[in-house]
Design a protein around this motif. Structure first.
Motif, PDB file in Angstrom:
ATOM      1  N   PHE A  64       4.320  26.455  37.973  1.00  0.00           N
ATOM      2  CA  PHE A  64       4.835  27.421  37.008  1.00  0.00           C
ATOM      3  C   PHE A  64       4.214  28.790  37.237  1.00  0.00           C
ATOM      4  O   PHE A  64       4.900  29.814  37.143  1.00  0.00           O
ATOM      5  CB  PHE A  64       4.552  26.961  35.579  1.00  0.00           C
ATOM      6  N   LEU A  71       9.193  35.329  39.620  1.00  0.00           N
ATOM      7  CA  LEU A  71      10.100  35.818  38.582  1.00  0.00           C
ATOM      8  C   LEU A  71       9.910  37.313  38.373  1.00  0.00           C
ATOM      9  O   LEU A  71      10.890  38.071  38.296  1.00  0.00           O
ATOM     10  CB  LEU A  71       9.763  35.060  37.303  1.00  0.00           C
ATOM     11  N   ILE A  72       8.646  37.752  38.320  1.00  0.00           N
ATOM     12  CA  ILE A  72       8.381  39.167  38.069  1.00  0.00           C
ATOM     13  C   ILE A  72       8.882  40.005  39.239  1.00  0.00           C
ATOM     14  O   ILE A  72       9.552  41.028  39.058  1.00  0.00           O
ATOM     15  CB  ILE A  72       6.874  39.366  37.808  1.00  0.00           C
ATOM     16  N   ASN A  75      12.657  40.161  39.179  1.00  0.00           N
ATOM     17  CA  ASN A  75      13.128  41.043  38.111  1.00  0.00           C
ATOM     18  C   ASN A  75      13.049  42.499  38.516  1.00  0.00           C
ATOM     19  O   ASN A  75      13.985  43.265  38.281  1.00  0.00           O
ATOM     20  CB  ASN A  75      12.277  40.829  36.861  1.00  0.00           C
ATOM     21  N   VAL A  78      15.883  43.323  40.955  1.00  0.00           N
ATOM     22  CA  VAL A  78      17.217  43.386  40.358  1.00  0.00           C
ATOM     23  C   VAL A  78      17.363  44.631  39.489  1.00  0.00           C
ATOM     24  O   VAL A  78      18.391  45.314  39.546  1.00  0.00           O
ATOM     25  CB  VAL A  78      17.509  42.105  39.543  1.00  0.00           C
ATOM     26  N   VAL A  79      16.308  44.963  38.706  1.00  0.00           N
ATOM     27  CA  VAL A  79      16.395  46.161  37.861  1.00  0.00           C
ATOM     28  C   VAL A  79      16.544  47.414  38.719  1.00  0.00           C
ATOM     29  O   VAL A  79      17.325  48.315  38.407  1.00  0.00           O
ATOM     30  CB  VAL A  79      15.143  46.247  36.961  1.00  0.00           C
ATOM     31  N   HIS A  81      18.026  47.599  41.592  1.00  0.00           N
ATOM     32  CA  HIS A  81      19.395  47.684  42.104  1.00  0.00           C
ATOM     33  C   HIS A  81      20.412  47.943  41.008  1.00  0.00           C
ATOM     34  O   HIS A  81      21.487  48.464  41.292  1.00  0.00           O
ATOM     35  CB  HIS A  81      19.743  46.428  42.891  1.00  0.00           C
ATOM     36  N   ILE A  82      20.075  47.586  39.749  1.00  0.00           N
ATOM     37  CA  ILE A  82      20.988  47.957  38.658  1.00  0.00           C
ATOM     38  C   ILE A  82      21.064  49.477  38.551  1.00  0.00           C
ATOM     39  O   ILE A  82      22.137  50.060  38.454  1.00  0.00           O
ATOM     40  CB  ILE A  82      20.502  47.363  37.320  1.00  0.00           C
ATOM     41  N   THR A 114      18.103  29.300  39.744  1.00  0.00           N
ATOM     42  CA  THR A 114      18.859  30.006  38.712  1.00  0.00           C
ATOM     43  C   THR A 114      17.960  30.863  37.847  1.00  0.00           C
ATOM     44  O   THR A 114      18.366  31.922  37.392  1.00  0.00           O
ATOM     45  CB  THR A 114      19.603  29.001  37.832  1.00  0.00           C
ATOM     46  N   LEU A 115      16.723  30.417  37.621  1.00  0.00           N
ATOM     47  CA  LEU A 115      15.831  31.148  36.727  1.00  0.00           C
ATOM     48  C   LEU A 115      15.416  32.487  37.317  1.00  0.00           C
ATOM     49  O   LEU A 115      15.299  33.469  36.588  1.00  0.00           O
ATOM     50  CB  LEU A 115      14.597  30.288  36.438  1.00  0.00           C
ATOM     51  N   PRO A 117      16.077  35.883  38.651  1.00  0.00           N
ATOM     52  CA  PRO A 117      17.261  36.745  38.681  1.00  0.00           C
ATOM     53  C   PRO A 117      17.536  37.164  40.121  1.00  0.00           C
ATOM     54  O   PRO A 117      16.618  37.311  40.917  1.00  0.00           O
ATOM     55  CB  PRO A 117      16.848  37.946  37.845  1.00  0.00           C
ATOM     56  N   GLY A 118      18.810  37.320  40.440  1.00  0.00           N
ATOM     57  CA  GLY A 118      19.161  37.656  41.812  1.00  0.00           C
ATOM     58  C   GLY A 118      19.738  36.487  42.575  1.00  0.00           C
ATOM     59  O   GLY A 118      20.443  36.689  43.553  1.00  0.00           O
ATOM     60  N   THR A 119      19.438  35.254  42.154  1.00  0.00           N
ATOM     61  CA  THR A 119      20.046  34.087  42.791  1.00  0.00           C
ATOM     62  C   THR A 119      20.507  33.133  41.702  1.00  0.00           C
ATOM     63  O   THR A 119      19.811  32.943  40.713  1.00  0.00           O
ATOM     64  CB  THR A 119      19.066  33.352  43.705  1.00  0.00           C
ATOM     65  N   ILE A 120      21.698  32.541  41.894  1.00  0.00           N
ATOM     66  CA  ILE A 120      22.213  31.554  40.942  1.00  0.00           C
ATOM     67  C   ILE A 120      22.670  30.336  41.723  1.00  0.00           C
ATOM     68  O   ILE A 120      23.410  30.475  42.702  1.00  0.00           O
ATOM     69  CB  ILE A 120      23.395  32.121  40.134  1.00  0.00           C
ATOM     70  N   LEU A 134      22.565  38.211  44.695  1.00  0.00           N
ATOM     71  CA  LEU A 134      22.922  39.620  44.512  1.00  0.00           C
ATOM     72  C   LEU A 134      22.680  40.407  45.791  1.00  0.00           C
ATOM     73  O   LEU A 134      23.420  41.315  46.119  1.00  0.00           O
ATOM     74  CB  LEU A 134      22.098  40.200  43.361  1.00  0.00           C
TER      75      LEU A 134
ATOM     76  N   PHE C  30      28.120  46.253  36.923  1.00  0.00           N
ATOM     77  CA  PHE C  30      28.332  45.475  38.134  1.00  0.00           C
ATOM     78  C   PHE C  30      29.802  45.109  38.308  1.00  0.00           C
ATOM     79  O   PHE C  30      30.552  44.993  37.334  1.00  0.00           O
ATOM     80  CB  PHE C  30      27.466  44.219  38.104  1.00  0.00           C
ATOM     81  N   HIS C  38      23.625  37.959  37.222  1.00  0.00           N
ATOM     82  CA  HIS C  38      22.258  38.330  37.607  1.00  0.00           C
ATOM     83  C   HIS C  38      21.669  39.312  36.606  1.00  0.00           C
ATOM     84  O   HIS C  38      20.484  39.222  36.260  1.00  0.00           O
ATOM     85  CB  HIS C  38      22.270  38.953  38.999  1.00  0.00           C
ATOM     86  N   THR C  45      15.141  36.361  31.114  1.00  0.00           N
ATOM     87  CA  THR C  45      13.833  35.856  31.525  1.00  0.00           C
ATOM     88  C   THR C  45      12.718  36.818  31.155  1.00  0.00           C
ATOM     89  O   THR C  45      12.001  36.599  30.184  1.00  0.00           O
ATOM     90  CB  THR C  45      13.810  35.587  33.033  1.00  0.00           C
ATOM     91  N   LEU C  46      12.578  37.898  31.926  1.00  0.00           N
ATOM     92  CA  LEU C  46      11.407  38.742  31.702  1.00  0.00           C
ATOM     93  C   LEU C  46      11.591  39.661  30.506  1.00  0.00           C
ATOM     94  O   LEU C  46      10.615  39.978  29.822  1.00  0.00           O
ATOM     95  CB  LEU C  46      11.125  39.562  32.971  1.00  0.00           C
ATOM     96  N   PRO C  80      18.782  28.939  32.189  1.00  0.00           N
ATOM     97  CA  PRO C  80      19.286  28.550  33.504  1.00  0.00           C
ATOM     98  C   PRO C  80      20.360  27.484  33.415  1.00  0.00           C
ATOM     99  O   PRO C  80      21.352  27.534  34.138  1.00  0.00           O
ATOM    100  CB  PRO C  80      18.056  28.016  34.232  1.00  0.00           C
TER     101      PRO C  80
END
Lengths: 156, 95, 114
Positions: A64, A71-72, A75, A78-79, A81-82, A114-115, A117-120, A134, C30, C38, C45-46, C80
């Motif tokens: 974990f 995860l960080i 994130n 992804v932010v 690229h948003i 999935t958890l 962000p950026g990949t599902i 993404l 998007f 995404h 999450t965060l 998820p």
């Protein structure tokens, strides 16, 4: 039996933390509801090593923490690229291989994908996971297989 | 700062509603509803602290569970015929 | 000591709000459904995690902190699953994702039409 005891302890902790009242009447009502839920769960036949993965509990915490770091980082990317806009993203759909042996391991791997962000994880058939990403870099990071290897370590 | 965070969550909820209204496919709308529900959980938790009544957290927990059940419950019907039509109709003209 | 905790809590709330607003903007910005997922992932999450950690730092009662941890764990375990169910339903019903090279053309034509 081990799984039943584990489920009982989880439900008791959940009830005690949520209620906050510790009089005899409330405690006996809580005990009654826990027993009722245990009875229903046994009738549904869902109390086994898959719903109560006790054997994984020693190795999960370190995974974990590693996942939290990933995860960080995901994130932040992804932010970024948003705000950079649509021209900076490169959506990709590929399949990656999951080398876990048990179903629980595969579910942990797909849920971790999935958890972040950026990949599902879109679909899971056999040992192939269809992943929508993404950015192409995310797929490359998955294909190096570090997450896969770590989930395998948790599983064994 | 608590009030600022509450306002930010309200803004995000408005953005989610906009996506739910214009969202070209059915799935965009379900996604917007899911996001709206998660943000509602956060909003309830924040409001509990703004008003100094942390009992609101119980409601937040229940709302998180209801939100999950509602999304999965809608998706249970995704094998039906009505789900397939809009996605295929929308595909050519909408990005 | 109290001031330090207050400042840390404020920073966490600020980061969380920023991430949530970014995710909201991403949902509007998007180009197609899968990429929007995404953006929702960021807020779930965060974004949610940072706001809940900020609230945890502000409270003294152990039961309140336990409830906040519970909400955080539920968010992290449930979301998820919900997004996977949604993505799977979408791809099984034939919603095609916009992939890299096609996507450039689409966004260009969209921006020129506005």
């Amino acid at each position: 039996m081990r799984h039943t005891i584990n489920l009982f302890l989880m439900l008791a902790a959940f009830w005690l933390l949520n209620s906050g009242h510790y009089s005899v009447l409330m405690l006996s009502l809580g005990l009654g509801s826990i027993v009722l839920i245990l009875f229903i769960a046994h009738r549904m036949d869902v109390v086994d090593h898959e719903s109560q993965p006790v054997h994984l509990s020693t190795k999960l915490p370190s995974y974990f923490f590693w996942l939290l770091k990933e995860l960080i980082l995901a994130n932040i990317s992804v932010v970024k690229h948003i705000w950079l806009g649509n021209s900076s993203i490169s959506p990709t759909l590929t399949t990656v291989k999951a080398s876990q042996k048990t179903d629980v391991g595969k579910v942990i791997y797909a849920n971790s994908i999935t958890l972040t962000p950026g990949t599902i994880a879109v679909d899971l058939v056999g040992d192939k996971i269809m992943v929508h990403a993404l950015l192409e870099e995310n797929i490359q990071a998955l294909e190096t297989g570090e997450m896969n290897r770590r989930v395998c370590q948790v599983e064994n | 700062m608590l009030i600022g965070a509450t306002l930010a969550i309200l803004v995000v909820m408005i953005l989610a509603i906009i996506r739910g209204i214009i969202g070209p496919t059915l799935y965009d709308r379900i996604l917007a509803v899911n996001m709206f529900g998660t943000k509602t959980v956060l909003l309830i938790a924040l409001l509990g602290f703004v008003m100094g009544r942390p009992e609101f957290l119980d409601i937040a927990i229940v709302y998180a569970l209801i939100n999950f059940i509602s999304v999965v419950g809608v998706l249970r019907y995704s094998d039906s015929f009505a789900f397939k039509q809009p996605a295929e109709e929308n595909q050519p003209e909408e990005p | 000591m109290d001031v330090a905790i207050e400042i840390m809590s404020a920073i966490c709330l600020l980061i969380g709000s920023f991430l949530c607003v970014s995710g909201g903007v991403g949902v509007l910005r998007f180009p197609d459904f899968y990429t929007r997922m995404h953006a929702v992932g960021v807020t779930d999450t965060l974004g949610a995690g940072m706001i809940l950690i900020g609230l945890m730092l502000q409270s003294q009662d152990i039961l309140v902190i336990a409830k906040l941890v519970m909400i955080l764990l539920m968010t992290l375990f449930i979301n998820p699953t919900a997004s996977h169910a949604l993505a799977k339903a979408a791809i099984h019903n034939g919603l095609k994702p916009v992939l890299d090279n096609k996507e450039r053309n689409n966004t260009e034509s969209e921006s020129s039409s506005r």
